[in-house]
Design an enzyme around this catalytic site. Structure first.
Site, PDB file in Angstrom:
ATOM      1  N   TRP A 293      -9.330   7.675   5.882  1.00 14.96           N
ATOM      2  CA  TRP A 293      -8.678   6.416   5.491  1.00 14.96           C
ATOM      3  C   TRP A 293      -7.602   6.658   4.433  1.00 14.96           C
ATOM      4  O   TRP A 293      -7.565   5.998   3.401  1.00 14.96           O
ATOM      5  CB  TRP A 293      -9.707   5.384   4.997  1.00 14.96           C
ATOM      6  CG  TRP A 293     -10.797   5.117   5.968  1.00 14.96           C
ATOM      7  CD1 TRP A 293     -12.122   5.397   5.840  1.00 14.96           C
ATOM      8  CD2 TRP A 293     -10.649   4.515   7.269  1.00 14.96           C
ATOM      9  NE1 TRP A 293     -12.815   5.004   6.957  1.00 14.96           N
ATOM     10  CE2 TRP A 293     -11.939   4.455   7.852  1.00 14.96           C
ATOM     11  CE3 TRP A 293      -9.557   4.021   7.994  1.00 14.96           C
ATOM     12  CZ2 TRP A 293     -12.163   3.939   9.125  1.00 14.96           C
ATOM     13  CZ3 TRP A 293      -9.788   3.504   9.261  1.00 14.96           C
ATOM     14  CH2 TRP A 293     -11.072   3.456   9.805  1.00 14.96           C
TER      15      TRP A 293
ATOM     16  N   SER B 280       0.819  -1.207   0.000  1.00 14.84           N
ATOM     17  CA  SER B 280       0.000   0.000   0.000  1.00 14.84           C
ATOM     18  C   SER B 280       0.857   1.263   0.000  1.00 14.84           C
ATOM     19  O   SER B 280       0.535   2.247  -0.674  1.00 14.84           O
ATOM     20  CB  SER B 280      -0.933   0.005   1.209  1.00 14.84           C
ATOM     21  OG  SER B 280      -1.911  -1.006   1.100  1.00 14.84           O
TER      22      SER B 280
ATOM     23  N   HIS C 298     -18.491   9.744   2.418  1.00 13.77           N
ATOM     24  CA  HIS C 298     -18.578   9.499   0.981  1.00 13.77           C
ATOM     25  C   HIS C 298     -17.364   8.690   0.531  1.00 13.77           C
ATOM     26  O   HIS C 298     -16.276   9.215   0.360  1.00 13.77           O
ATOM     27  CB  HIS C 298     -18.672  10.820   0.209  1.00 13.77           C
ATOM     28  CG  HIS C 298     -19.849  11.653   0.618  1.00 13.77           C
ATOM     29  ND1 HIS C 298     -21.129  11.340   0.254  1.00 13.77           N
ATOM     30  CD2 HIS C 298     -19.923  12.759   1.399  1.00 13.77           C
ATOM     31  CE1 HIS C 298     -21.957  12.231   0.783  1.00 13.77           C
ATOM     32  NE2 HIS C 298     -21.251  13.095   1.483  1.00 13.77           N
ATOM     33  N   GLY C 299     -17.589   7.366   0.366  1.00 12.98           N
ATOM     34  CA  GLY C 299     -16.533   6.482  -0.092  1.00 12.98           C
ATOM     35  C   GLY C 299     -16.788   6.040  -1.522  1.00 12.98           C
ATOM     36  O   GLY C 299     -16.134   6.475  -2.460  1.00 12.98           O
ATOM     37  N   SER C 300     -17.815   5.187  -1.701  1.00  9.71           N
ATOM     38  CA  SER C 300     -18.105   4.659  -3.029  1.00  9.71           C
ATOM     39  C   SER C 300     -18.709   5.700  -3.965  1.00  9.71           C
ATOM     40  O   SER C 300     -18.746   5.488  -5.174  1.00  9.71           O
ATOM     41  CB  SER C 300     -19.058   3.460  -2.919  1.00  9.71           C
ATOM     42  OG  SER C 300     -18.443   2.384  -2.224  1.00  9.71           O
TER      43      SER C 300
ATOM     44  N   CYS D 242      -6.641   7.428 -11.719  1.00  6.81           N
ATOM     45  CA  CYS D 242      -5.577   7.069 -10.780  1.00  6.81           C
ATOM     46  C   CYS D 242      -5.934   5.786 -10.034  1.00  6.81           C
ATOM     47  O   CYS D 242      -5.096   4.889  -9.873  1.00  6.81           O
ATOM     48  CB  CYS D 242      -5.344   8.208  -9.786  1.00  6.81           C
ATOM     49  SG  CYS D 242      -4.878   9.791 -10.512  1.00  6.81           S
ATOM     50  N   LEU D 243      -7.184   5.708  -9.578  1.00  6.81           N
ATOM     51  CA  LEU D 243      -7.621   4.513  -8.860  1.00  6.81           C
ATOM     52  C   LEU D 243      -7.538   3.273  -9.738  1.00  6.81           C
ATOM     53  O   LEU D 243      -7.212   2.183  -9.258  1.00  6.81           O
ATOM     54  CB  LEU D 243      -9.054   4.704  -8.356  1.00  6.81           C
ATOM     55  CG  LEU D 243      -9.239   5.679  -7.188  1.00  6.81           C
ATOM     56  CD1 LEU D 243     -10.721   5.897  -6.922  1.00  6.81           C
ATOM     57  CD2 LEU D 243      -8.553   5.160  -5.934  1.00  6.81           C
TER      58      LEU D 243
ATOM     59  N   GLU E  31     -10.317   1.103  -2.650  1.00 10.36           N
ATOM     60  CA  GLU E  31     -10.178   1.294  -4.087  1.00 10.36           C
ATOM     61  C   GLU E  31     -11.247   0.510  -4.859  1.00 10.36           C
ATOM     62  O   GLU E  31     -10.980  -0.079  -5.899  1.00 10.36           O
ATOM     63  CB  GLU E  31      -8.759   0.958  -4.546  1.00 10.36           C
ATOM     64  CG  GLU E  31      -7.753   1.925  -3.934  1.00 10.36           C
ATOM     65  CD  GLU E  31      -6.314   1.608  -4.283  1.00 10.36           C
ATOM     66  OE1 GLU E  31      -6.100   0.940  -5.302  1.00 10.36           O
ATOM     67  OE2 GLU E  31      -5.417   2.044  -3.551  1.00 10.36           O
TER      68      GLU E  31
END
Length: 395
Positions: A173, A102, A147-149, A249-250, A374
């Site tokens: 995170w 990571s 807000h993640g996904s 980028c992800l 990710e």
């Protein structure tokens, strides 16, 4: 019929996948494997138990020294390695620990990749050579507490104030956050989502470390707090507006996970195979029992199918034909199978499987984070579902 003698069966490479690798590929793999064996494996159980990654800046400089940071990028001190070679590096790093992979993935595939692809010539020259050398660590601020996904709903805002930008918001995170010299922060603007380079020490910017984790314990994970952070006009990445920037980028980072997850699976499988050969019950090694052999055979099948998939995607990336949906397929399959391999390996080790004397439980708990970050399982299923049906089920 040819009289050529077949090579012996190799339990470590039952499909002969090494035949697909060039001497340069093997040299990269062996360099990273040797570094991990020397600098990580003797200490990782202690680091994991303590919940810290000591001397992360020193490790970053060593990784820069072997060309592992931003290794698939061209110029600015980067190695310019192939996608397959980058994948092999991720494989070996995660075979040591997901936290180490990571560190490298966020540095190269997220922070450096964003600057390399979307930055100005001045931004690239300022940051990339030092990041490639490990002198500066980077982080990537996209995910937020709520807000993640759905990054389109991010609340972090950047507004113009004269010639400056002023940023307010929080990110959550964030790997490398509290040790980073520069953060790539994505924020909503009047024009759409933009990326900003926020140097450590900028007034109003802080990165408190997140503690009490039961996964990725040997990794620096932080929150990013931006309170009226004032940046000059040239802090914005000029090359992209909109979510296409961070999502590209992800995608690059997810590709590394396709390989890296198989490293964690390989380490767990090898531990189970060795243990089965030495552990005796009912008067003989448990490797001689049918149920144990069935587990080992099934794990070997999924492990090497996953490696073959990773290699195929790497060749497509090198050819410029790799699609986002294909990366989702690889990440979804390989992480899911890696977790199952770790769990099955734990059953072969019995009670010893929960001990840090063996790597299995450490890899299993790390992969629970890898499964989510990710792109969660559900998001990758929906990416594939949309590609297969033509119907968007995200909303």
């Amino acid at each position: 019929m040819s009289s050529r003698t077949l090579p012996p069966f190799d339990p470590a490479d039952p499909l002969g996948l090494d035949d697909l690798l060039s001497p340069e590929d093997l040299a990269v793999r062996d360099t990273v494997r040797s570094w991990a064996a020397d600098r990580v494996l003797p200490h990782i159980a202690e680091w994991y138990e303590r919940g810290e990654l000591p001397d992360v800046r020193g490790l970053a400089r060593e990784l820069g020294g072997i060309g592992a940071l931003g290794m698939s990028l061209e110029g600015y001190g980067c190695a310019g390695a192939s996608a397959v070679q980058y994948g092999l590096a991720c494989l070996e790093l995660e075979a040591a620990d997901s936290g180490i992979r990571s560190l490298v993935s966020v540095q190269g595939s997220l922070a450096m990749y964003a600057i390399h692809r979307f930055g100005s010539p001045e931004q690239k020259q300022e940051w990339l050579p030092r990041m490639a050398a490990g002198e500066v660590i980077g982080c990537f601020g996209l995910t937020e507490p709520d807000h993640g996904s759905d990054p389109s709903a991010m609340r972090t805002r950047a507004r113009r104030d004269g010639d400056d930008w002023v940023l307010d918001g929080r990110k959550m995170w964030i790997t490398n956050g509290s040790v980073a010299g520069v953060a790539v922060v994505w924020a909503q603007t009047e024009e759409g989502v933009r990326g900003f380079l926020v140097p450590a020490g900028t007034p109003g910017f802080s990165a408190p470390e997140i503690r009490h984790k039961w996964s990725l314990r040997a990794s620096v994970t932080s929150e990013l707090v931006l309170e009226a952070v004032r940046l000059p006009h040239d802090a914005v990445l000029p090359g992209v507006t909109g979510l296409r920037g961070p999502l590209s980028c992800l995608n690059h980072a997810r590709y590394g996970i396709v390989w890296g997850s198989m490293g964690a699976a390989r380490a767990s499988f090898q531990a189970a195979l060795a243990y089965a050969g030495s552990r005796e019950q009912f008067g003989r090694p448990i490797a001689g029992f049918q149920l144990t052999q069935a587990k080992l055979a099934d794990m070997a099948v999924e492990l090497h199918k996953g490696l073959l998939l990773a290699h195929h995607l790497g060749r497509r990336m090198d050819a410029g034909t790799l699609r986002m949906e294909q990366v989702s397929l690889g990440k979804l399959n390989n992480v899911r199978e890696a977790i199952e391999i770790c769990r099955t390996s734990r059953t072969i080790l019995g009670a010893n499987g929960i001990s840090l004397e063996y790597p299995v439980m450490r890899h299993a708990t790390n992969l629970e984070s890898v499964l989510t970050y990710e792109g969660t399982v559900e998001m990758h299923q929906l990416v594939l579902g949309k590609a297969l049906t033509g119907q968007d089920a995200f909303r």
